[in-house]
Design a protein around this motif. Sequence first.
Motif, PDB file in Angstrom:
ATOM      1  N   TYR B  60     -25.228  18.200  38.635  1.00 60.29           N
ATOM      2  CA  TYR B  60     -26.240  18.951  37.894  1.00 60.29           C
ATOM      3  C   TYR B  60     -27.375  18.041  37.443  1.00 60.29           C
ATOM      4  O   TYR B  60     -28.551  18.381  37.553  1.00 60.29           O
ATOM      5  CB  TYR B  60     -25.609  19.632  36.670  1.00 60.29           C
ATOM      6  CG  TYR B  60     -26.508  20.664  36.064  1.00 60.29           C
ATOM      7  CD1 TYR B  60     -26.537  21.962  36.565  1.00 60.29           C
ATOM      8  CD2 TYR B  60     -27.354  20.352  35.015  1.00 60.29           C
ATOM      9  CE1 TYR B  60     -27.384  22.913  36.040  1.00 60.29           C
ATOM     10  CE2 TYR B  60     -28.210  21.297  34.480  1.00 60.29           C
ATOM     11  CZ  TYR B  60     -28.214  22.577  34.990  1.00 60.29           C
ATOM     12  OH  TYR B  60     -29.059  23.515  34.471  1.00 60.29           O
ATOM     13  N   MET B  62     -28.328  15.292  38.823  1.00 58.92           N
ATOM     14  CA  MET B  62     -29.119  14.771  39.931  1.00 58.92           C
ATOM     15  C   MET B  62     -29.951  15.836  40.626  1.00 58.92           C
ATOM     16  O   MET B  62     -31.051  15.563  41.075  1.00 58.92           O
ATOM     17  CB  MET B  62     -28.213  14.049  40.929  1.00 58.92           C
ATOM     18  CG  MET B  62     -27.725  12.734  40.325  1.00 58.92           C
ATOM     19  SD  MET B  62     -26.661  11.770  41.383  1.00 58.92           S
ATOM     20  CE  MET B  62     -27.523  11.768  42.903  1.00 58.92           C
ATOM     21  N   ALA B  63     -29.434  17.051  40.717  1.00 54.02           N
ATOM     22  CA  ALA B  63     -30.153  18.030  41.538  1.00 54.02           C
ATOM     23  C   ALA B  63     -30.143  19.435  40.959  1.00 54.02           C
ATOM     24  O   ALA B  63     -30.383  20.394  41.684  1.00 54.02           O
ATOM     25  CB  ALA B  63     -29.570  18.024  42.948  1.00 54.02           C
ATOM     26  N   ASP B  66     -28.379  23.397  42.241  1.00 54.42           N
ATOM     27  CA  ASP B  66     -28.009  23.196  43.654  1.00 54.42           C
ATOM     28  C   ASP B  66     -27.062  22.017  43.828  1.00 54.42           C
ATOM     29  O   ASP B  66     -26.353  21.929  44.824  1.00 54.42           O
ATOM     30  CB  ASP B  66     -29.257  22.940  44.499  1.00 54.42           C
ATOM     31  CG  ASP B  66     -30.203  24.125  44.441  1.00 54.42           C
ATOM     32  OD1 ASP B  66     -29.707  25.249  44.257  1.00 54.42           O
ATOM     33  OD2 ASP B  66     -31.422  23.916  44.566  1.00 54.42           O
ATOM     34  N   GLU B 115     -26.325  13.613  28.409  1.00 53.47           N
ATOM     35  CA  GLU B 115     -27.331  14.593  28.825  1.00 53.47           C
ATOM     36  C   GLU B 115     -27.208  15.822  27.947  1.00 53.47           C
ATOM     37  O   GLU B 115     -26.761  16.867  28.388  1.00 53.47           O
ATOM     38  CB  GLU B 115     -27.094  14.980  30.298  1.00 53.47           C
ATOM     39  CG  GLU B 115     -27.316  13.849  31.268  1.00 53.47           C
ATOM     40  CD  GLU B 115     -28.794  13.476  31.367  1.00 53.47           C
ATOM     41  OE1 GLU B 115     -29.646  14.377  31.233  1.00 53.47           O
ATOM     42  OE2 GLU B 115     -29.077  12.293  31.568  1.00 53.47           O
ATOM     43  N   ASP B 116     -27.636  15.711  26.688  1.00 53.51           N
ATOM     44  CA  ASP B 116     -27.308  16.794  25.756  1.00 53.51           C
ATOM     45  C   ASP B 116     -27.938  18.136  26.128  1.00 53.51           C
ATOM     46  O   ASP B 116     -27.485  19.170  25.713  1.00 53.51           O
ATOM     47  CB  ASP B 116     -27.662  16.394  24.323  1.00 53.51           C
ATOM     48  CG  ASP B 116     -29.068  15.862  24.211  1.00 53.51           C
ATOM     49  OD1 ASP B 116     -29.328  15.095  23.287  1.00 53.51           O
ATOM     50  OD2 ASP B 116     -29.904  16.203  25.060  1.00 53.51           O
ATOM     51  N   GLY B 117     -28.987  18.097  26.936  1.00 51.93           N
ATOM     52  CA  GLY B 117     -29.642  19.353  27.291  1.00 51.93           C
ATOM     53  C   GLY B 117     -28.795  20.251  28.162  1.00 51.93           C
ATOM     54  O   GLY B 117     -29.140  21.397  28.411  1.00 51.93           O
ATOM     55  N   TYR B 118     -27.672  19.752  28.650  1.00 52.10           N
ATOM     56  CA  TYR B 118     -26.923  20.518  29.638  1.00 52.10           C
ATOM     57  C   TYR B 118     -25.623  21.082  29.111  1.00 52.10           C
ATOM     58  O   TYR B 118     -24.881  21.720  29.835  1.00 52.10           O
ATOM     59  CB  TYR B 118     -26.651  19.639  30.867  1.00 52.10           C
ATOM     60  CG  TYR B 118     -27.924  19.083  31.426  1.00 52.10           C
ATOM     61  CD1 TYR B 118     -28.744  19.882  32.222  1.00 52.10           C
ATOM     62  CD2 TYR B 118     -28.336  17.802  31.115  1.00 52.10           C
ATOM     63  CE1 TYR B 118     -29.936  19.397  32.701  1.00 52.10           C
ATOM     64  CE2 TYR B 118     -29.530  17.313  31.596  1.00 52.10           C
ATOM     65  CZ  TYR B 118     -30.328  18.109  32.390  1.00 52.10           C
ATOM     66  OH  TYR B 118     -31.508  17.641  32.855  1.00 52.10           O
ATOM     67  N   VAL B 119     -25.367  20.852  27.831  1.00 51.89           N
ATOM     68  CA  VAL B 119     -24.052  21.202  27.301  1.00 51.89           C
ATOM     69  C   VAL B 119     -23.674  22.656  27.542  1.00 51.89           C
ATOM     70  O   VAL B 119     -22.644  22.957  28.125  1.00 51.89           O
ATOM     71  CB  VAL B 119     -23.966  20.885  25.793  1.00 51.89           C
ATOM     72  CG1 VAL B 119     -22.667  21.408  25.220  1.00 51.89           C
ATOM     73  CG2 VAL B 119     -24.061  19.390  25.575  1.00 51.89           C
ATOM     74  N   SER B 120     -24.561  23.566  27.137  1.00 50.72           N
ATOM     75  CA  SER B 120     -24.116  24.958  27.195  1.00 50.72           C
ATOM     76  C   SER B 120     -24.032  25.470  28.627  1.00 50.72           C
ATOM     77  O   SER B 120     -23.210  26.315  28.949  1.00 50.72           O
ATOM     78  CB  SER B 120     -25.016  25.839  26.349  1.00 50.72           C
ATOM     79  OG  SER B 120     -26.334  25.710  26.780  1.00 50.72           O
ATOM     80  N   GLU B 123     -20.717  24.275  29.664  1.00 47.15           N
ATOM     81  CA  GLU B 123     -19.703  25.041  28.951  1.00 47.15           C
ATOM     82  C   GLU B 123     -19.437  26.336  29.716  1.00 47.15           C
ATOM     83  O   GLU B 123     -18.299  26.704  29.970  1.00 47.15           O
ATOM     84  CB  GLU B 123     -20.234  25.371  27.572  1.00 47.15           C
ATOM     85  CG  GLU B 123     -19.220  25.337  26.479  1.00 47.15           C
ATOM     86  CD  GLU B 123     -19.912  25.494  25.147  1.00 47.15           C
ATOM     87  OE1 GLU B 123     -19.875  24.539  24.364  1.00 47.15           O
ATOM     88  OE2 GLU B 123     -20.513  26.551  24.901  1.00 47.15           O
ATOM     89  N   GLN B 124     -20.539  26.969  30.117  1.00 47.60           N
ATOM     90  CA  GLN B 124     -20.389  28.211  30.868  1.00 47.60           C
ATOM     91  C   GLN B 124     -19.687  27.958  32.193  1.00 47.60           C
ATOM     92  O   GLN B 124     -18.915  28.772  32.663  1.00 47.60           O
ATOM     93  CB  GLN B 124     -21.761  28.831  31.123  1.00 47.60           C
ATOM     94  CG  GLN B 124     -22.298  29.552  29.897  1.00 47.60           C
ATOM     95  CD  GLN B 124     -23.681  30.120  30.142  1.00 47.60           C
ATOM     96  OE1 GLN B 124     -24.511  29.510  30.789  1.00 47.60           O
ATOM     97  NE2 GLN B 124     -23.927  31.290  29.607  1.00 47.60           N
ATOM     98  N   GLY B 128     -16.684  29.775  33.403  1.00 40.47           N
ATOM     99  CA  GLY B 128     -17.080  30.693  34.458  1.00 40.47           C
ATOM    100  C   GLY B 128     -18.107  31.714  34.032  1.00 40.47           C
ATOM    101  O   GLY B 128     -18.286  31.989  32.846  1.00 40.47           O
ATOM    102  N   ARG B 129     -18.847  32.230  35.010  1.00 39.82           N
ATOM    103  CA  ARG B 129     -19.748  33.356  34.747  1.00 39.82           C
ATOM    104  C   ARG B 129     -19.638  34.319  35.903  1.00 39.82           C
ATOM    105  O   ARG B 129     -20.493  34.384  36.769  1.00 39.82           O
ATOM    106  CB  ARG B 129     -21.207  32.958  34.693  1.00 39.82           C
ATOM    107  CG  ARG B 129     -21.548  31.708  34.040  1.00 39.82           C
ATOM    108  CD  ARG B 129     -23.042  31.564  34.102  1.00 39.82           C
ATOM    109  NE  ARG B 129     -23.380  30.274  34.647  1.00 39.82           N
ATOM    110  CZ  ARG B 129     -24.476  29.617  34.307  1.00 39.82           C
ATOM    111  NH1 ARG B 129     -25.335  30.140  33.501  1.00 39.82           N
ATOM    112  NH2 ARG B 129     -24.711  28.450  34.821  1.00 39.82           N
ATOM    113  N   THR B 132     -22.437  37.184  36.672  1.00 37.02           N
ATOM    114  CA  THR B 132     -23.759  36.879  37.199  1.00 37.02           C
ATOM    115  C   THR B 132     -23.679  35.944  38.403  1.00 37.02           C
ATOM    116  O   THR B 132     -24.608  35.202  38.682  1.00 37.02           O
ATOM    117  CB  THR B 132     -24.663  36.261  36.116  1.00 37.02           C
ATOM    118  OG1 THR B 132     -23.930  35.238  35.449  1.00 37.02           O
ATOM    119  CG2 THR B 132     -25.093  37.289  35.106  1.00 37.02           C
TER     120      THR B 132
END
Lengths: 344, 305
Positions: B60, B62-63, B66, B115-120, B123-124, B128-129, B132
């Motif tokens: 996540y 790095m890219a 995708d 990379e705190d911007g990616y936590v949630s 988490e998802q 799983g989601r 969607t």
Amino acid sequence: MRTSPLAVAVASIAAAGLFLSGCSTSPEESASPGASTGTTAAAQLSVVASTTQVSDFARNVGGDQIKLTQLIQPNASAHHFEATAADLTALSTADVLVISGAGLEEWLDSTVTASGFQGTVVDSSTGIALSGEHSDEEEGEHAEDGADHAAEAEGNPHIWTDPQNAQKMVTNIVDGFATADPAHKDSYEANGKSYNAKLAALDTWIASNVDRVPASERLVVSNHDAFHYYLQRYGITFVGSIMPSFEDNAEPSAAELQALVTKIKELKVAAIFSETSISDKTAQQIGQSAGVKVYSGDDALFGDSLGVAGSDGDTYLKATIHNTKAFVESWGLTADAVPADLES
Amino acid sequence: MTLADIAAAFSLPFMARSLTAIVVLSLVGAIIGVIINLRDLEFISDGLAHSVFPGLVIGYVMAGTDGLLIGALIAAVIAAVLLTFVARRGVGSDAGIAVVLASMFSLGVVLVSREDGYVSQLEQLLFGRLLTVTDSQLWQIVVVSLVALALVLLTWRGQVFHAFDAAGFRAAGFRALAYDLVLNIAIALVVVAGSQAIGNLLVLALLIVPAAVARLVTRRLGWLAPIAALVSAASGVVGLLVSYQASVVHGLSASPSATVVLVLIVVYLAVLGGYSVVRWCSLRRAVTARSEESAAHRHTEAARS
Ligand SMILES: [Zn+2]
């Protein structure tokens, strides 16, 4: 003999199925997809709105002419959202989807695609000039999926906090509803006009209160940078935010915290503000080390979302009045009485 | 909920996609789960599920979105190879697996907290989601699952042989290491395929619970996989419908993944209960029969003397 446990397995699955059929005998109105929308509400415009604020605007504009489903719940973050099956079902048959826009709803594309929504999207941010930063991610980090990010306007997405922006949002919603449902155009326009008059009165009331404070003393430290347009509108200085980004779980580093505490002491900021949608843990920590008051709990600001029904901030008007009173109080004054036509 | 309601529910695009994802993953998971169960490798599956985590984070970072699949795939294959070698050392292999598991997982946690911007987002991912899931994710799930299924089916006879008679397996000239690697990579692929849509918890449940149910229901080897697949797919469909119904009719937002896990556990407990009753009855019958038999025996003995 060997088959009897198999029978047990089948029976238990069947029992689960039974439980399932038990659910549908609920006395509540059945919301089976596609079937029920057209019966009682044939004349109503089916609207889904994303944030609590645009839902409130849509409710004021649409009145009884619309059937509204609100996606983001009171006191929740506006930056993250996980659709439930009910949300997606509502979206799948909706005529109009009202969004706050300006890049706030990063979850929008996947949600809309999943639901198969085929109506019109009303972007309430249309025509609003953005400023500030979209600090959710650092530049360049998202090079790969930048295709749709690049198309988005960059800037702080919390546009509604300035009541003048809110009026434009309301006008966009009026236009969107009028296009989707021309039969009730007059009603939408009349509702929009009277609500915008209230927003104008709100703007005047805030300005007259803030103007009593010397410009150099109008300082705000908030939990995340959600009040950019409000502060800009009334000439208030944003000292800093506790959260380094719009991410709910982001934790500031020790160095960032220390820098903020130093700044608070230097500028003699009297108080810092927590928000109802975010944990006040870090705010309390900073309040202690800087020796300043922390507005939290019932006194916290309504930033990303309005409050639950019955609270001090369950409508945009009430929430903005609440926030203004808190700011003015933190600067050592008491806000003027609220004009009667705003108390509703 | 009538059949027509169910058909209407699954005709919604998001329900159709969720259903496809759940059915594909549950079928493949159940079949691979049979081998996991026969070989008592549940702990390895758990280790693999946790090891995918750092791969997701690195991918996540790095890219973006995708990068998730490729990052997870690389981490999972590395973990599969590591776990294969650690597990082969025999004594203390559980501790070895625990070390691999813990170090991979904490690597992920360290990366995430940087990379705190990616936590949630992550988490998802862990939970799983399903609702969607996008078309391209769905294709990834189908392709990766089919590759995993092919790996296990192609080595099926050897895997079963290994499970029942490890010494004989080696004596017959099979290369145990190769079979272990193939199996662990297949498990890793299922974990990767499932982690985006249904979360690690449900992936693990799909690998472990249906096979355990099948083991209780039948002793015939040939029936294990079909029964596990049936239990798994049926639980998936029922769980999805229950969470849909809860959300749409009752306004309760129940995570579909969590609901499927609950249904699987309920099925397992029900079957376990049924199995215990049947076993107790047949034991009693056997005991009674034997005591009657010995009583009769004693009678004839007595009569003879
Ligand atoms: Zn915000």
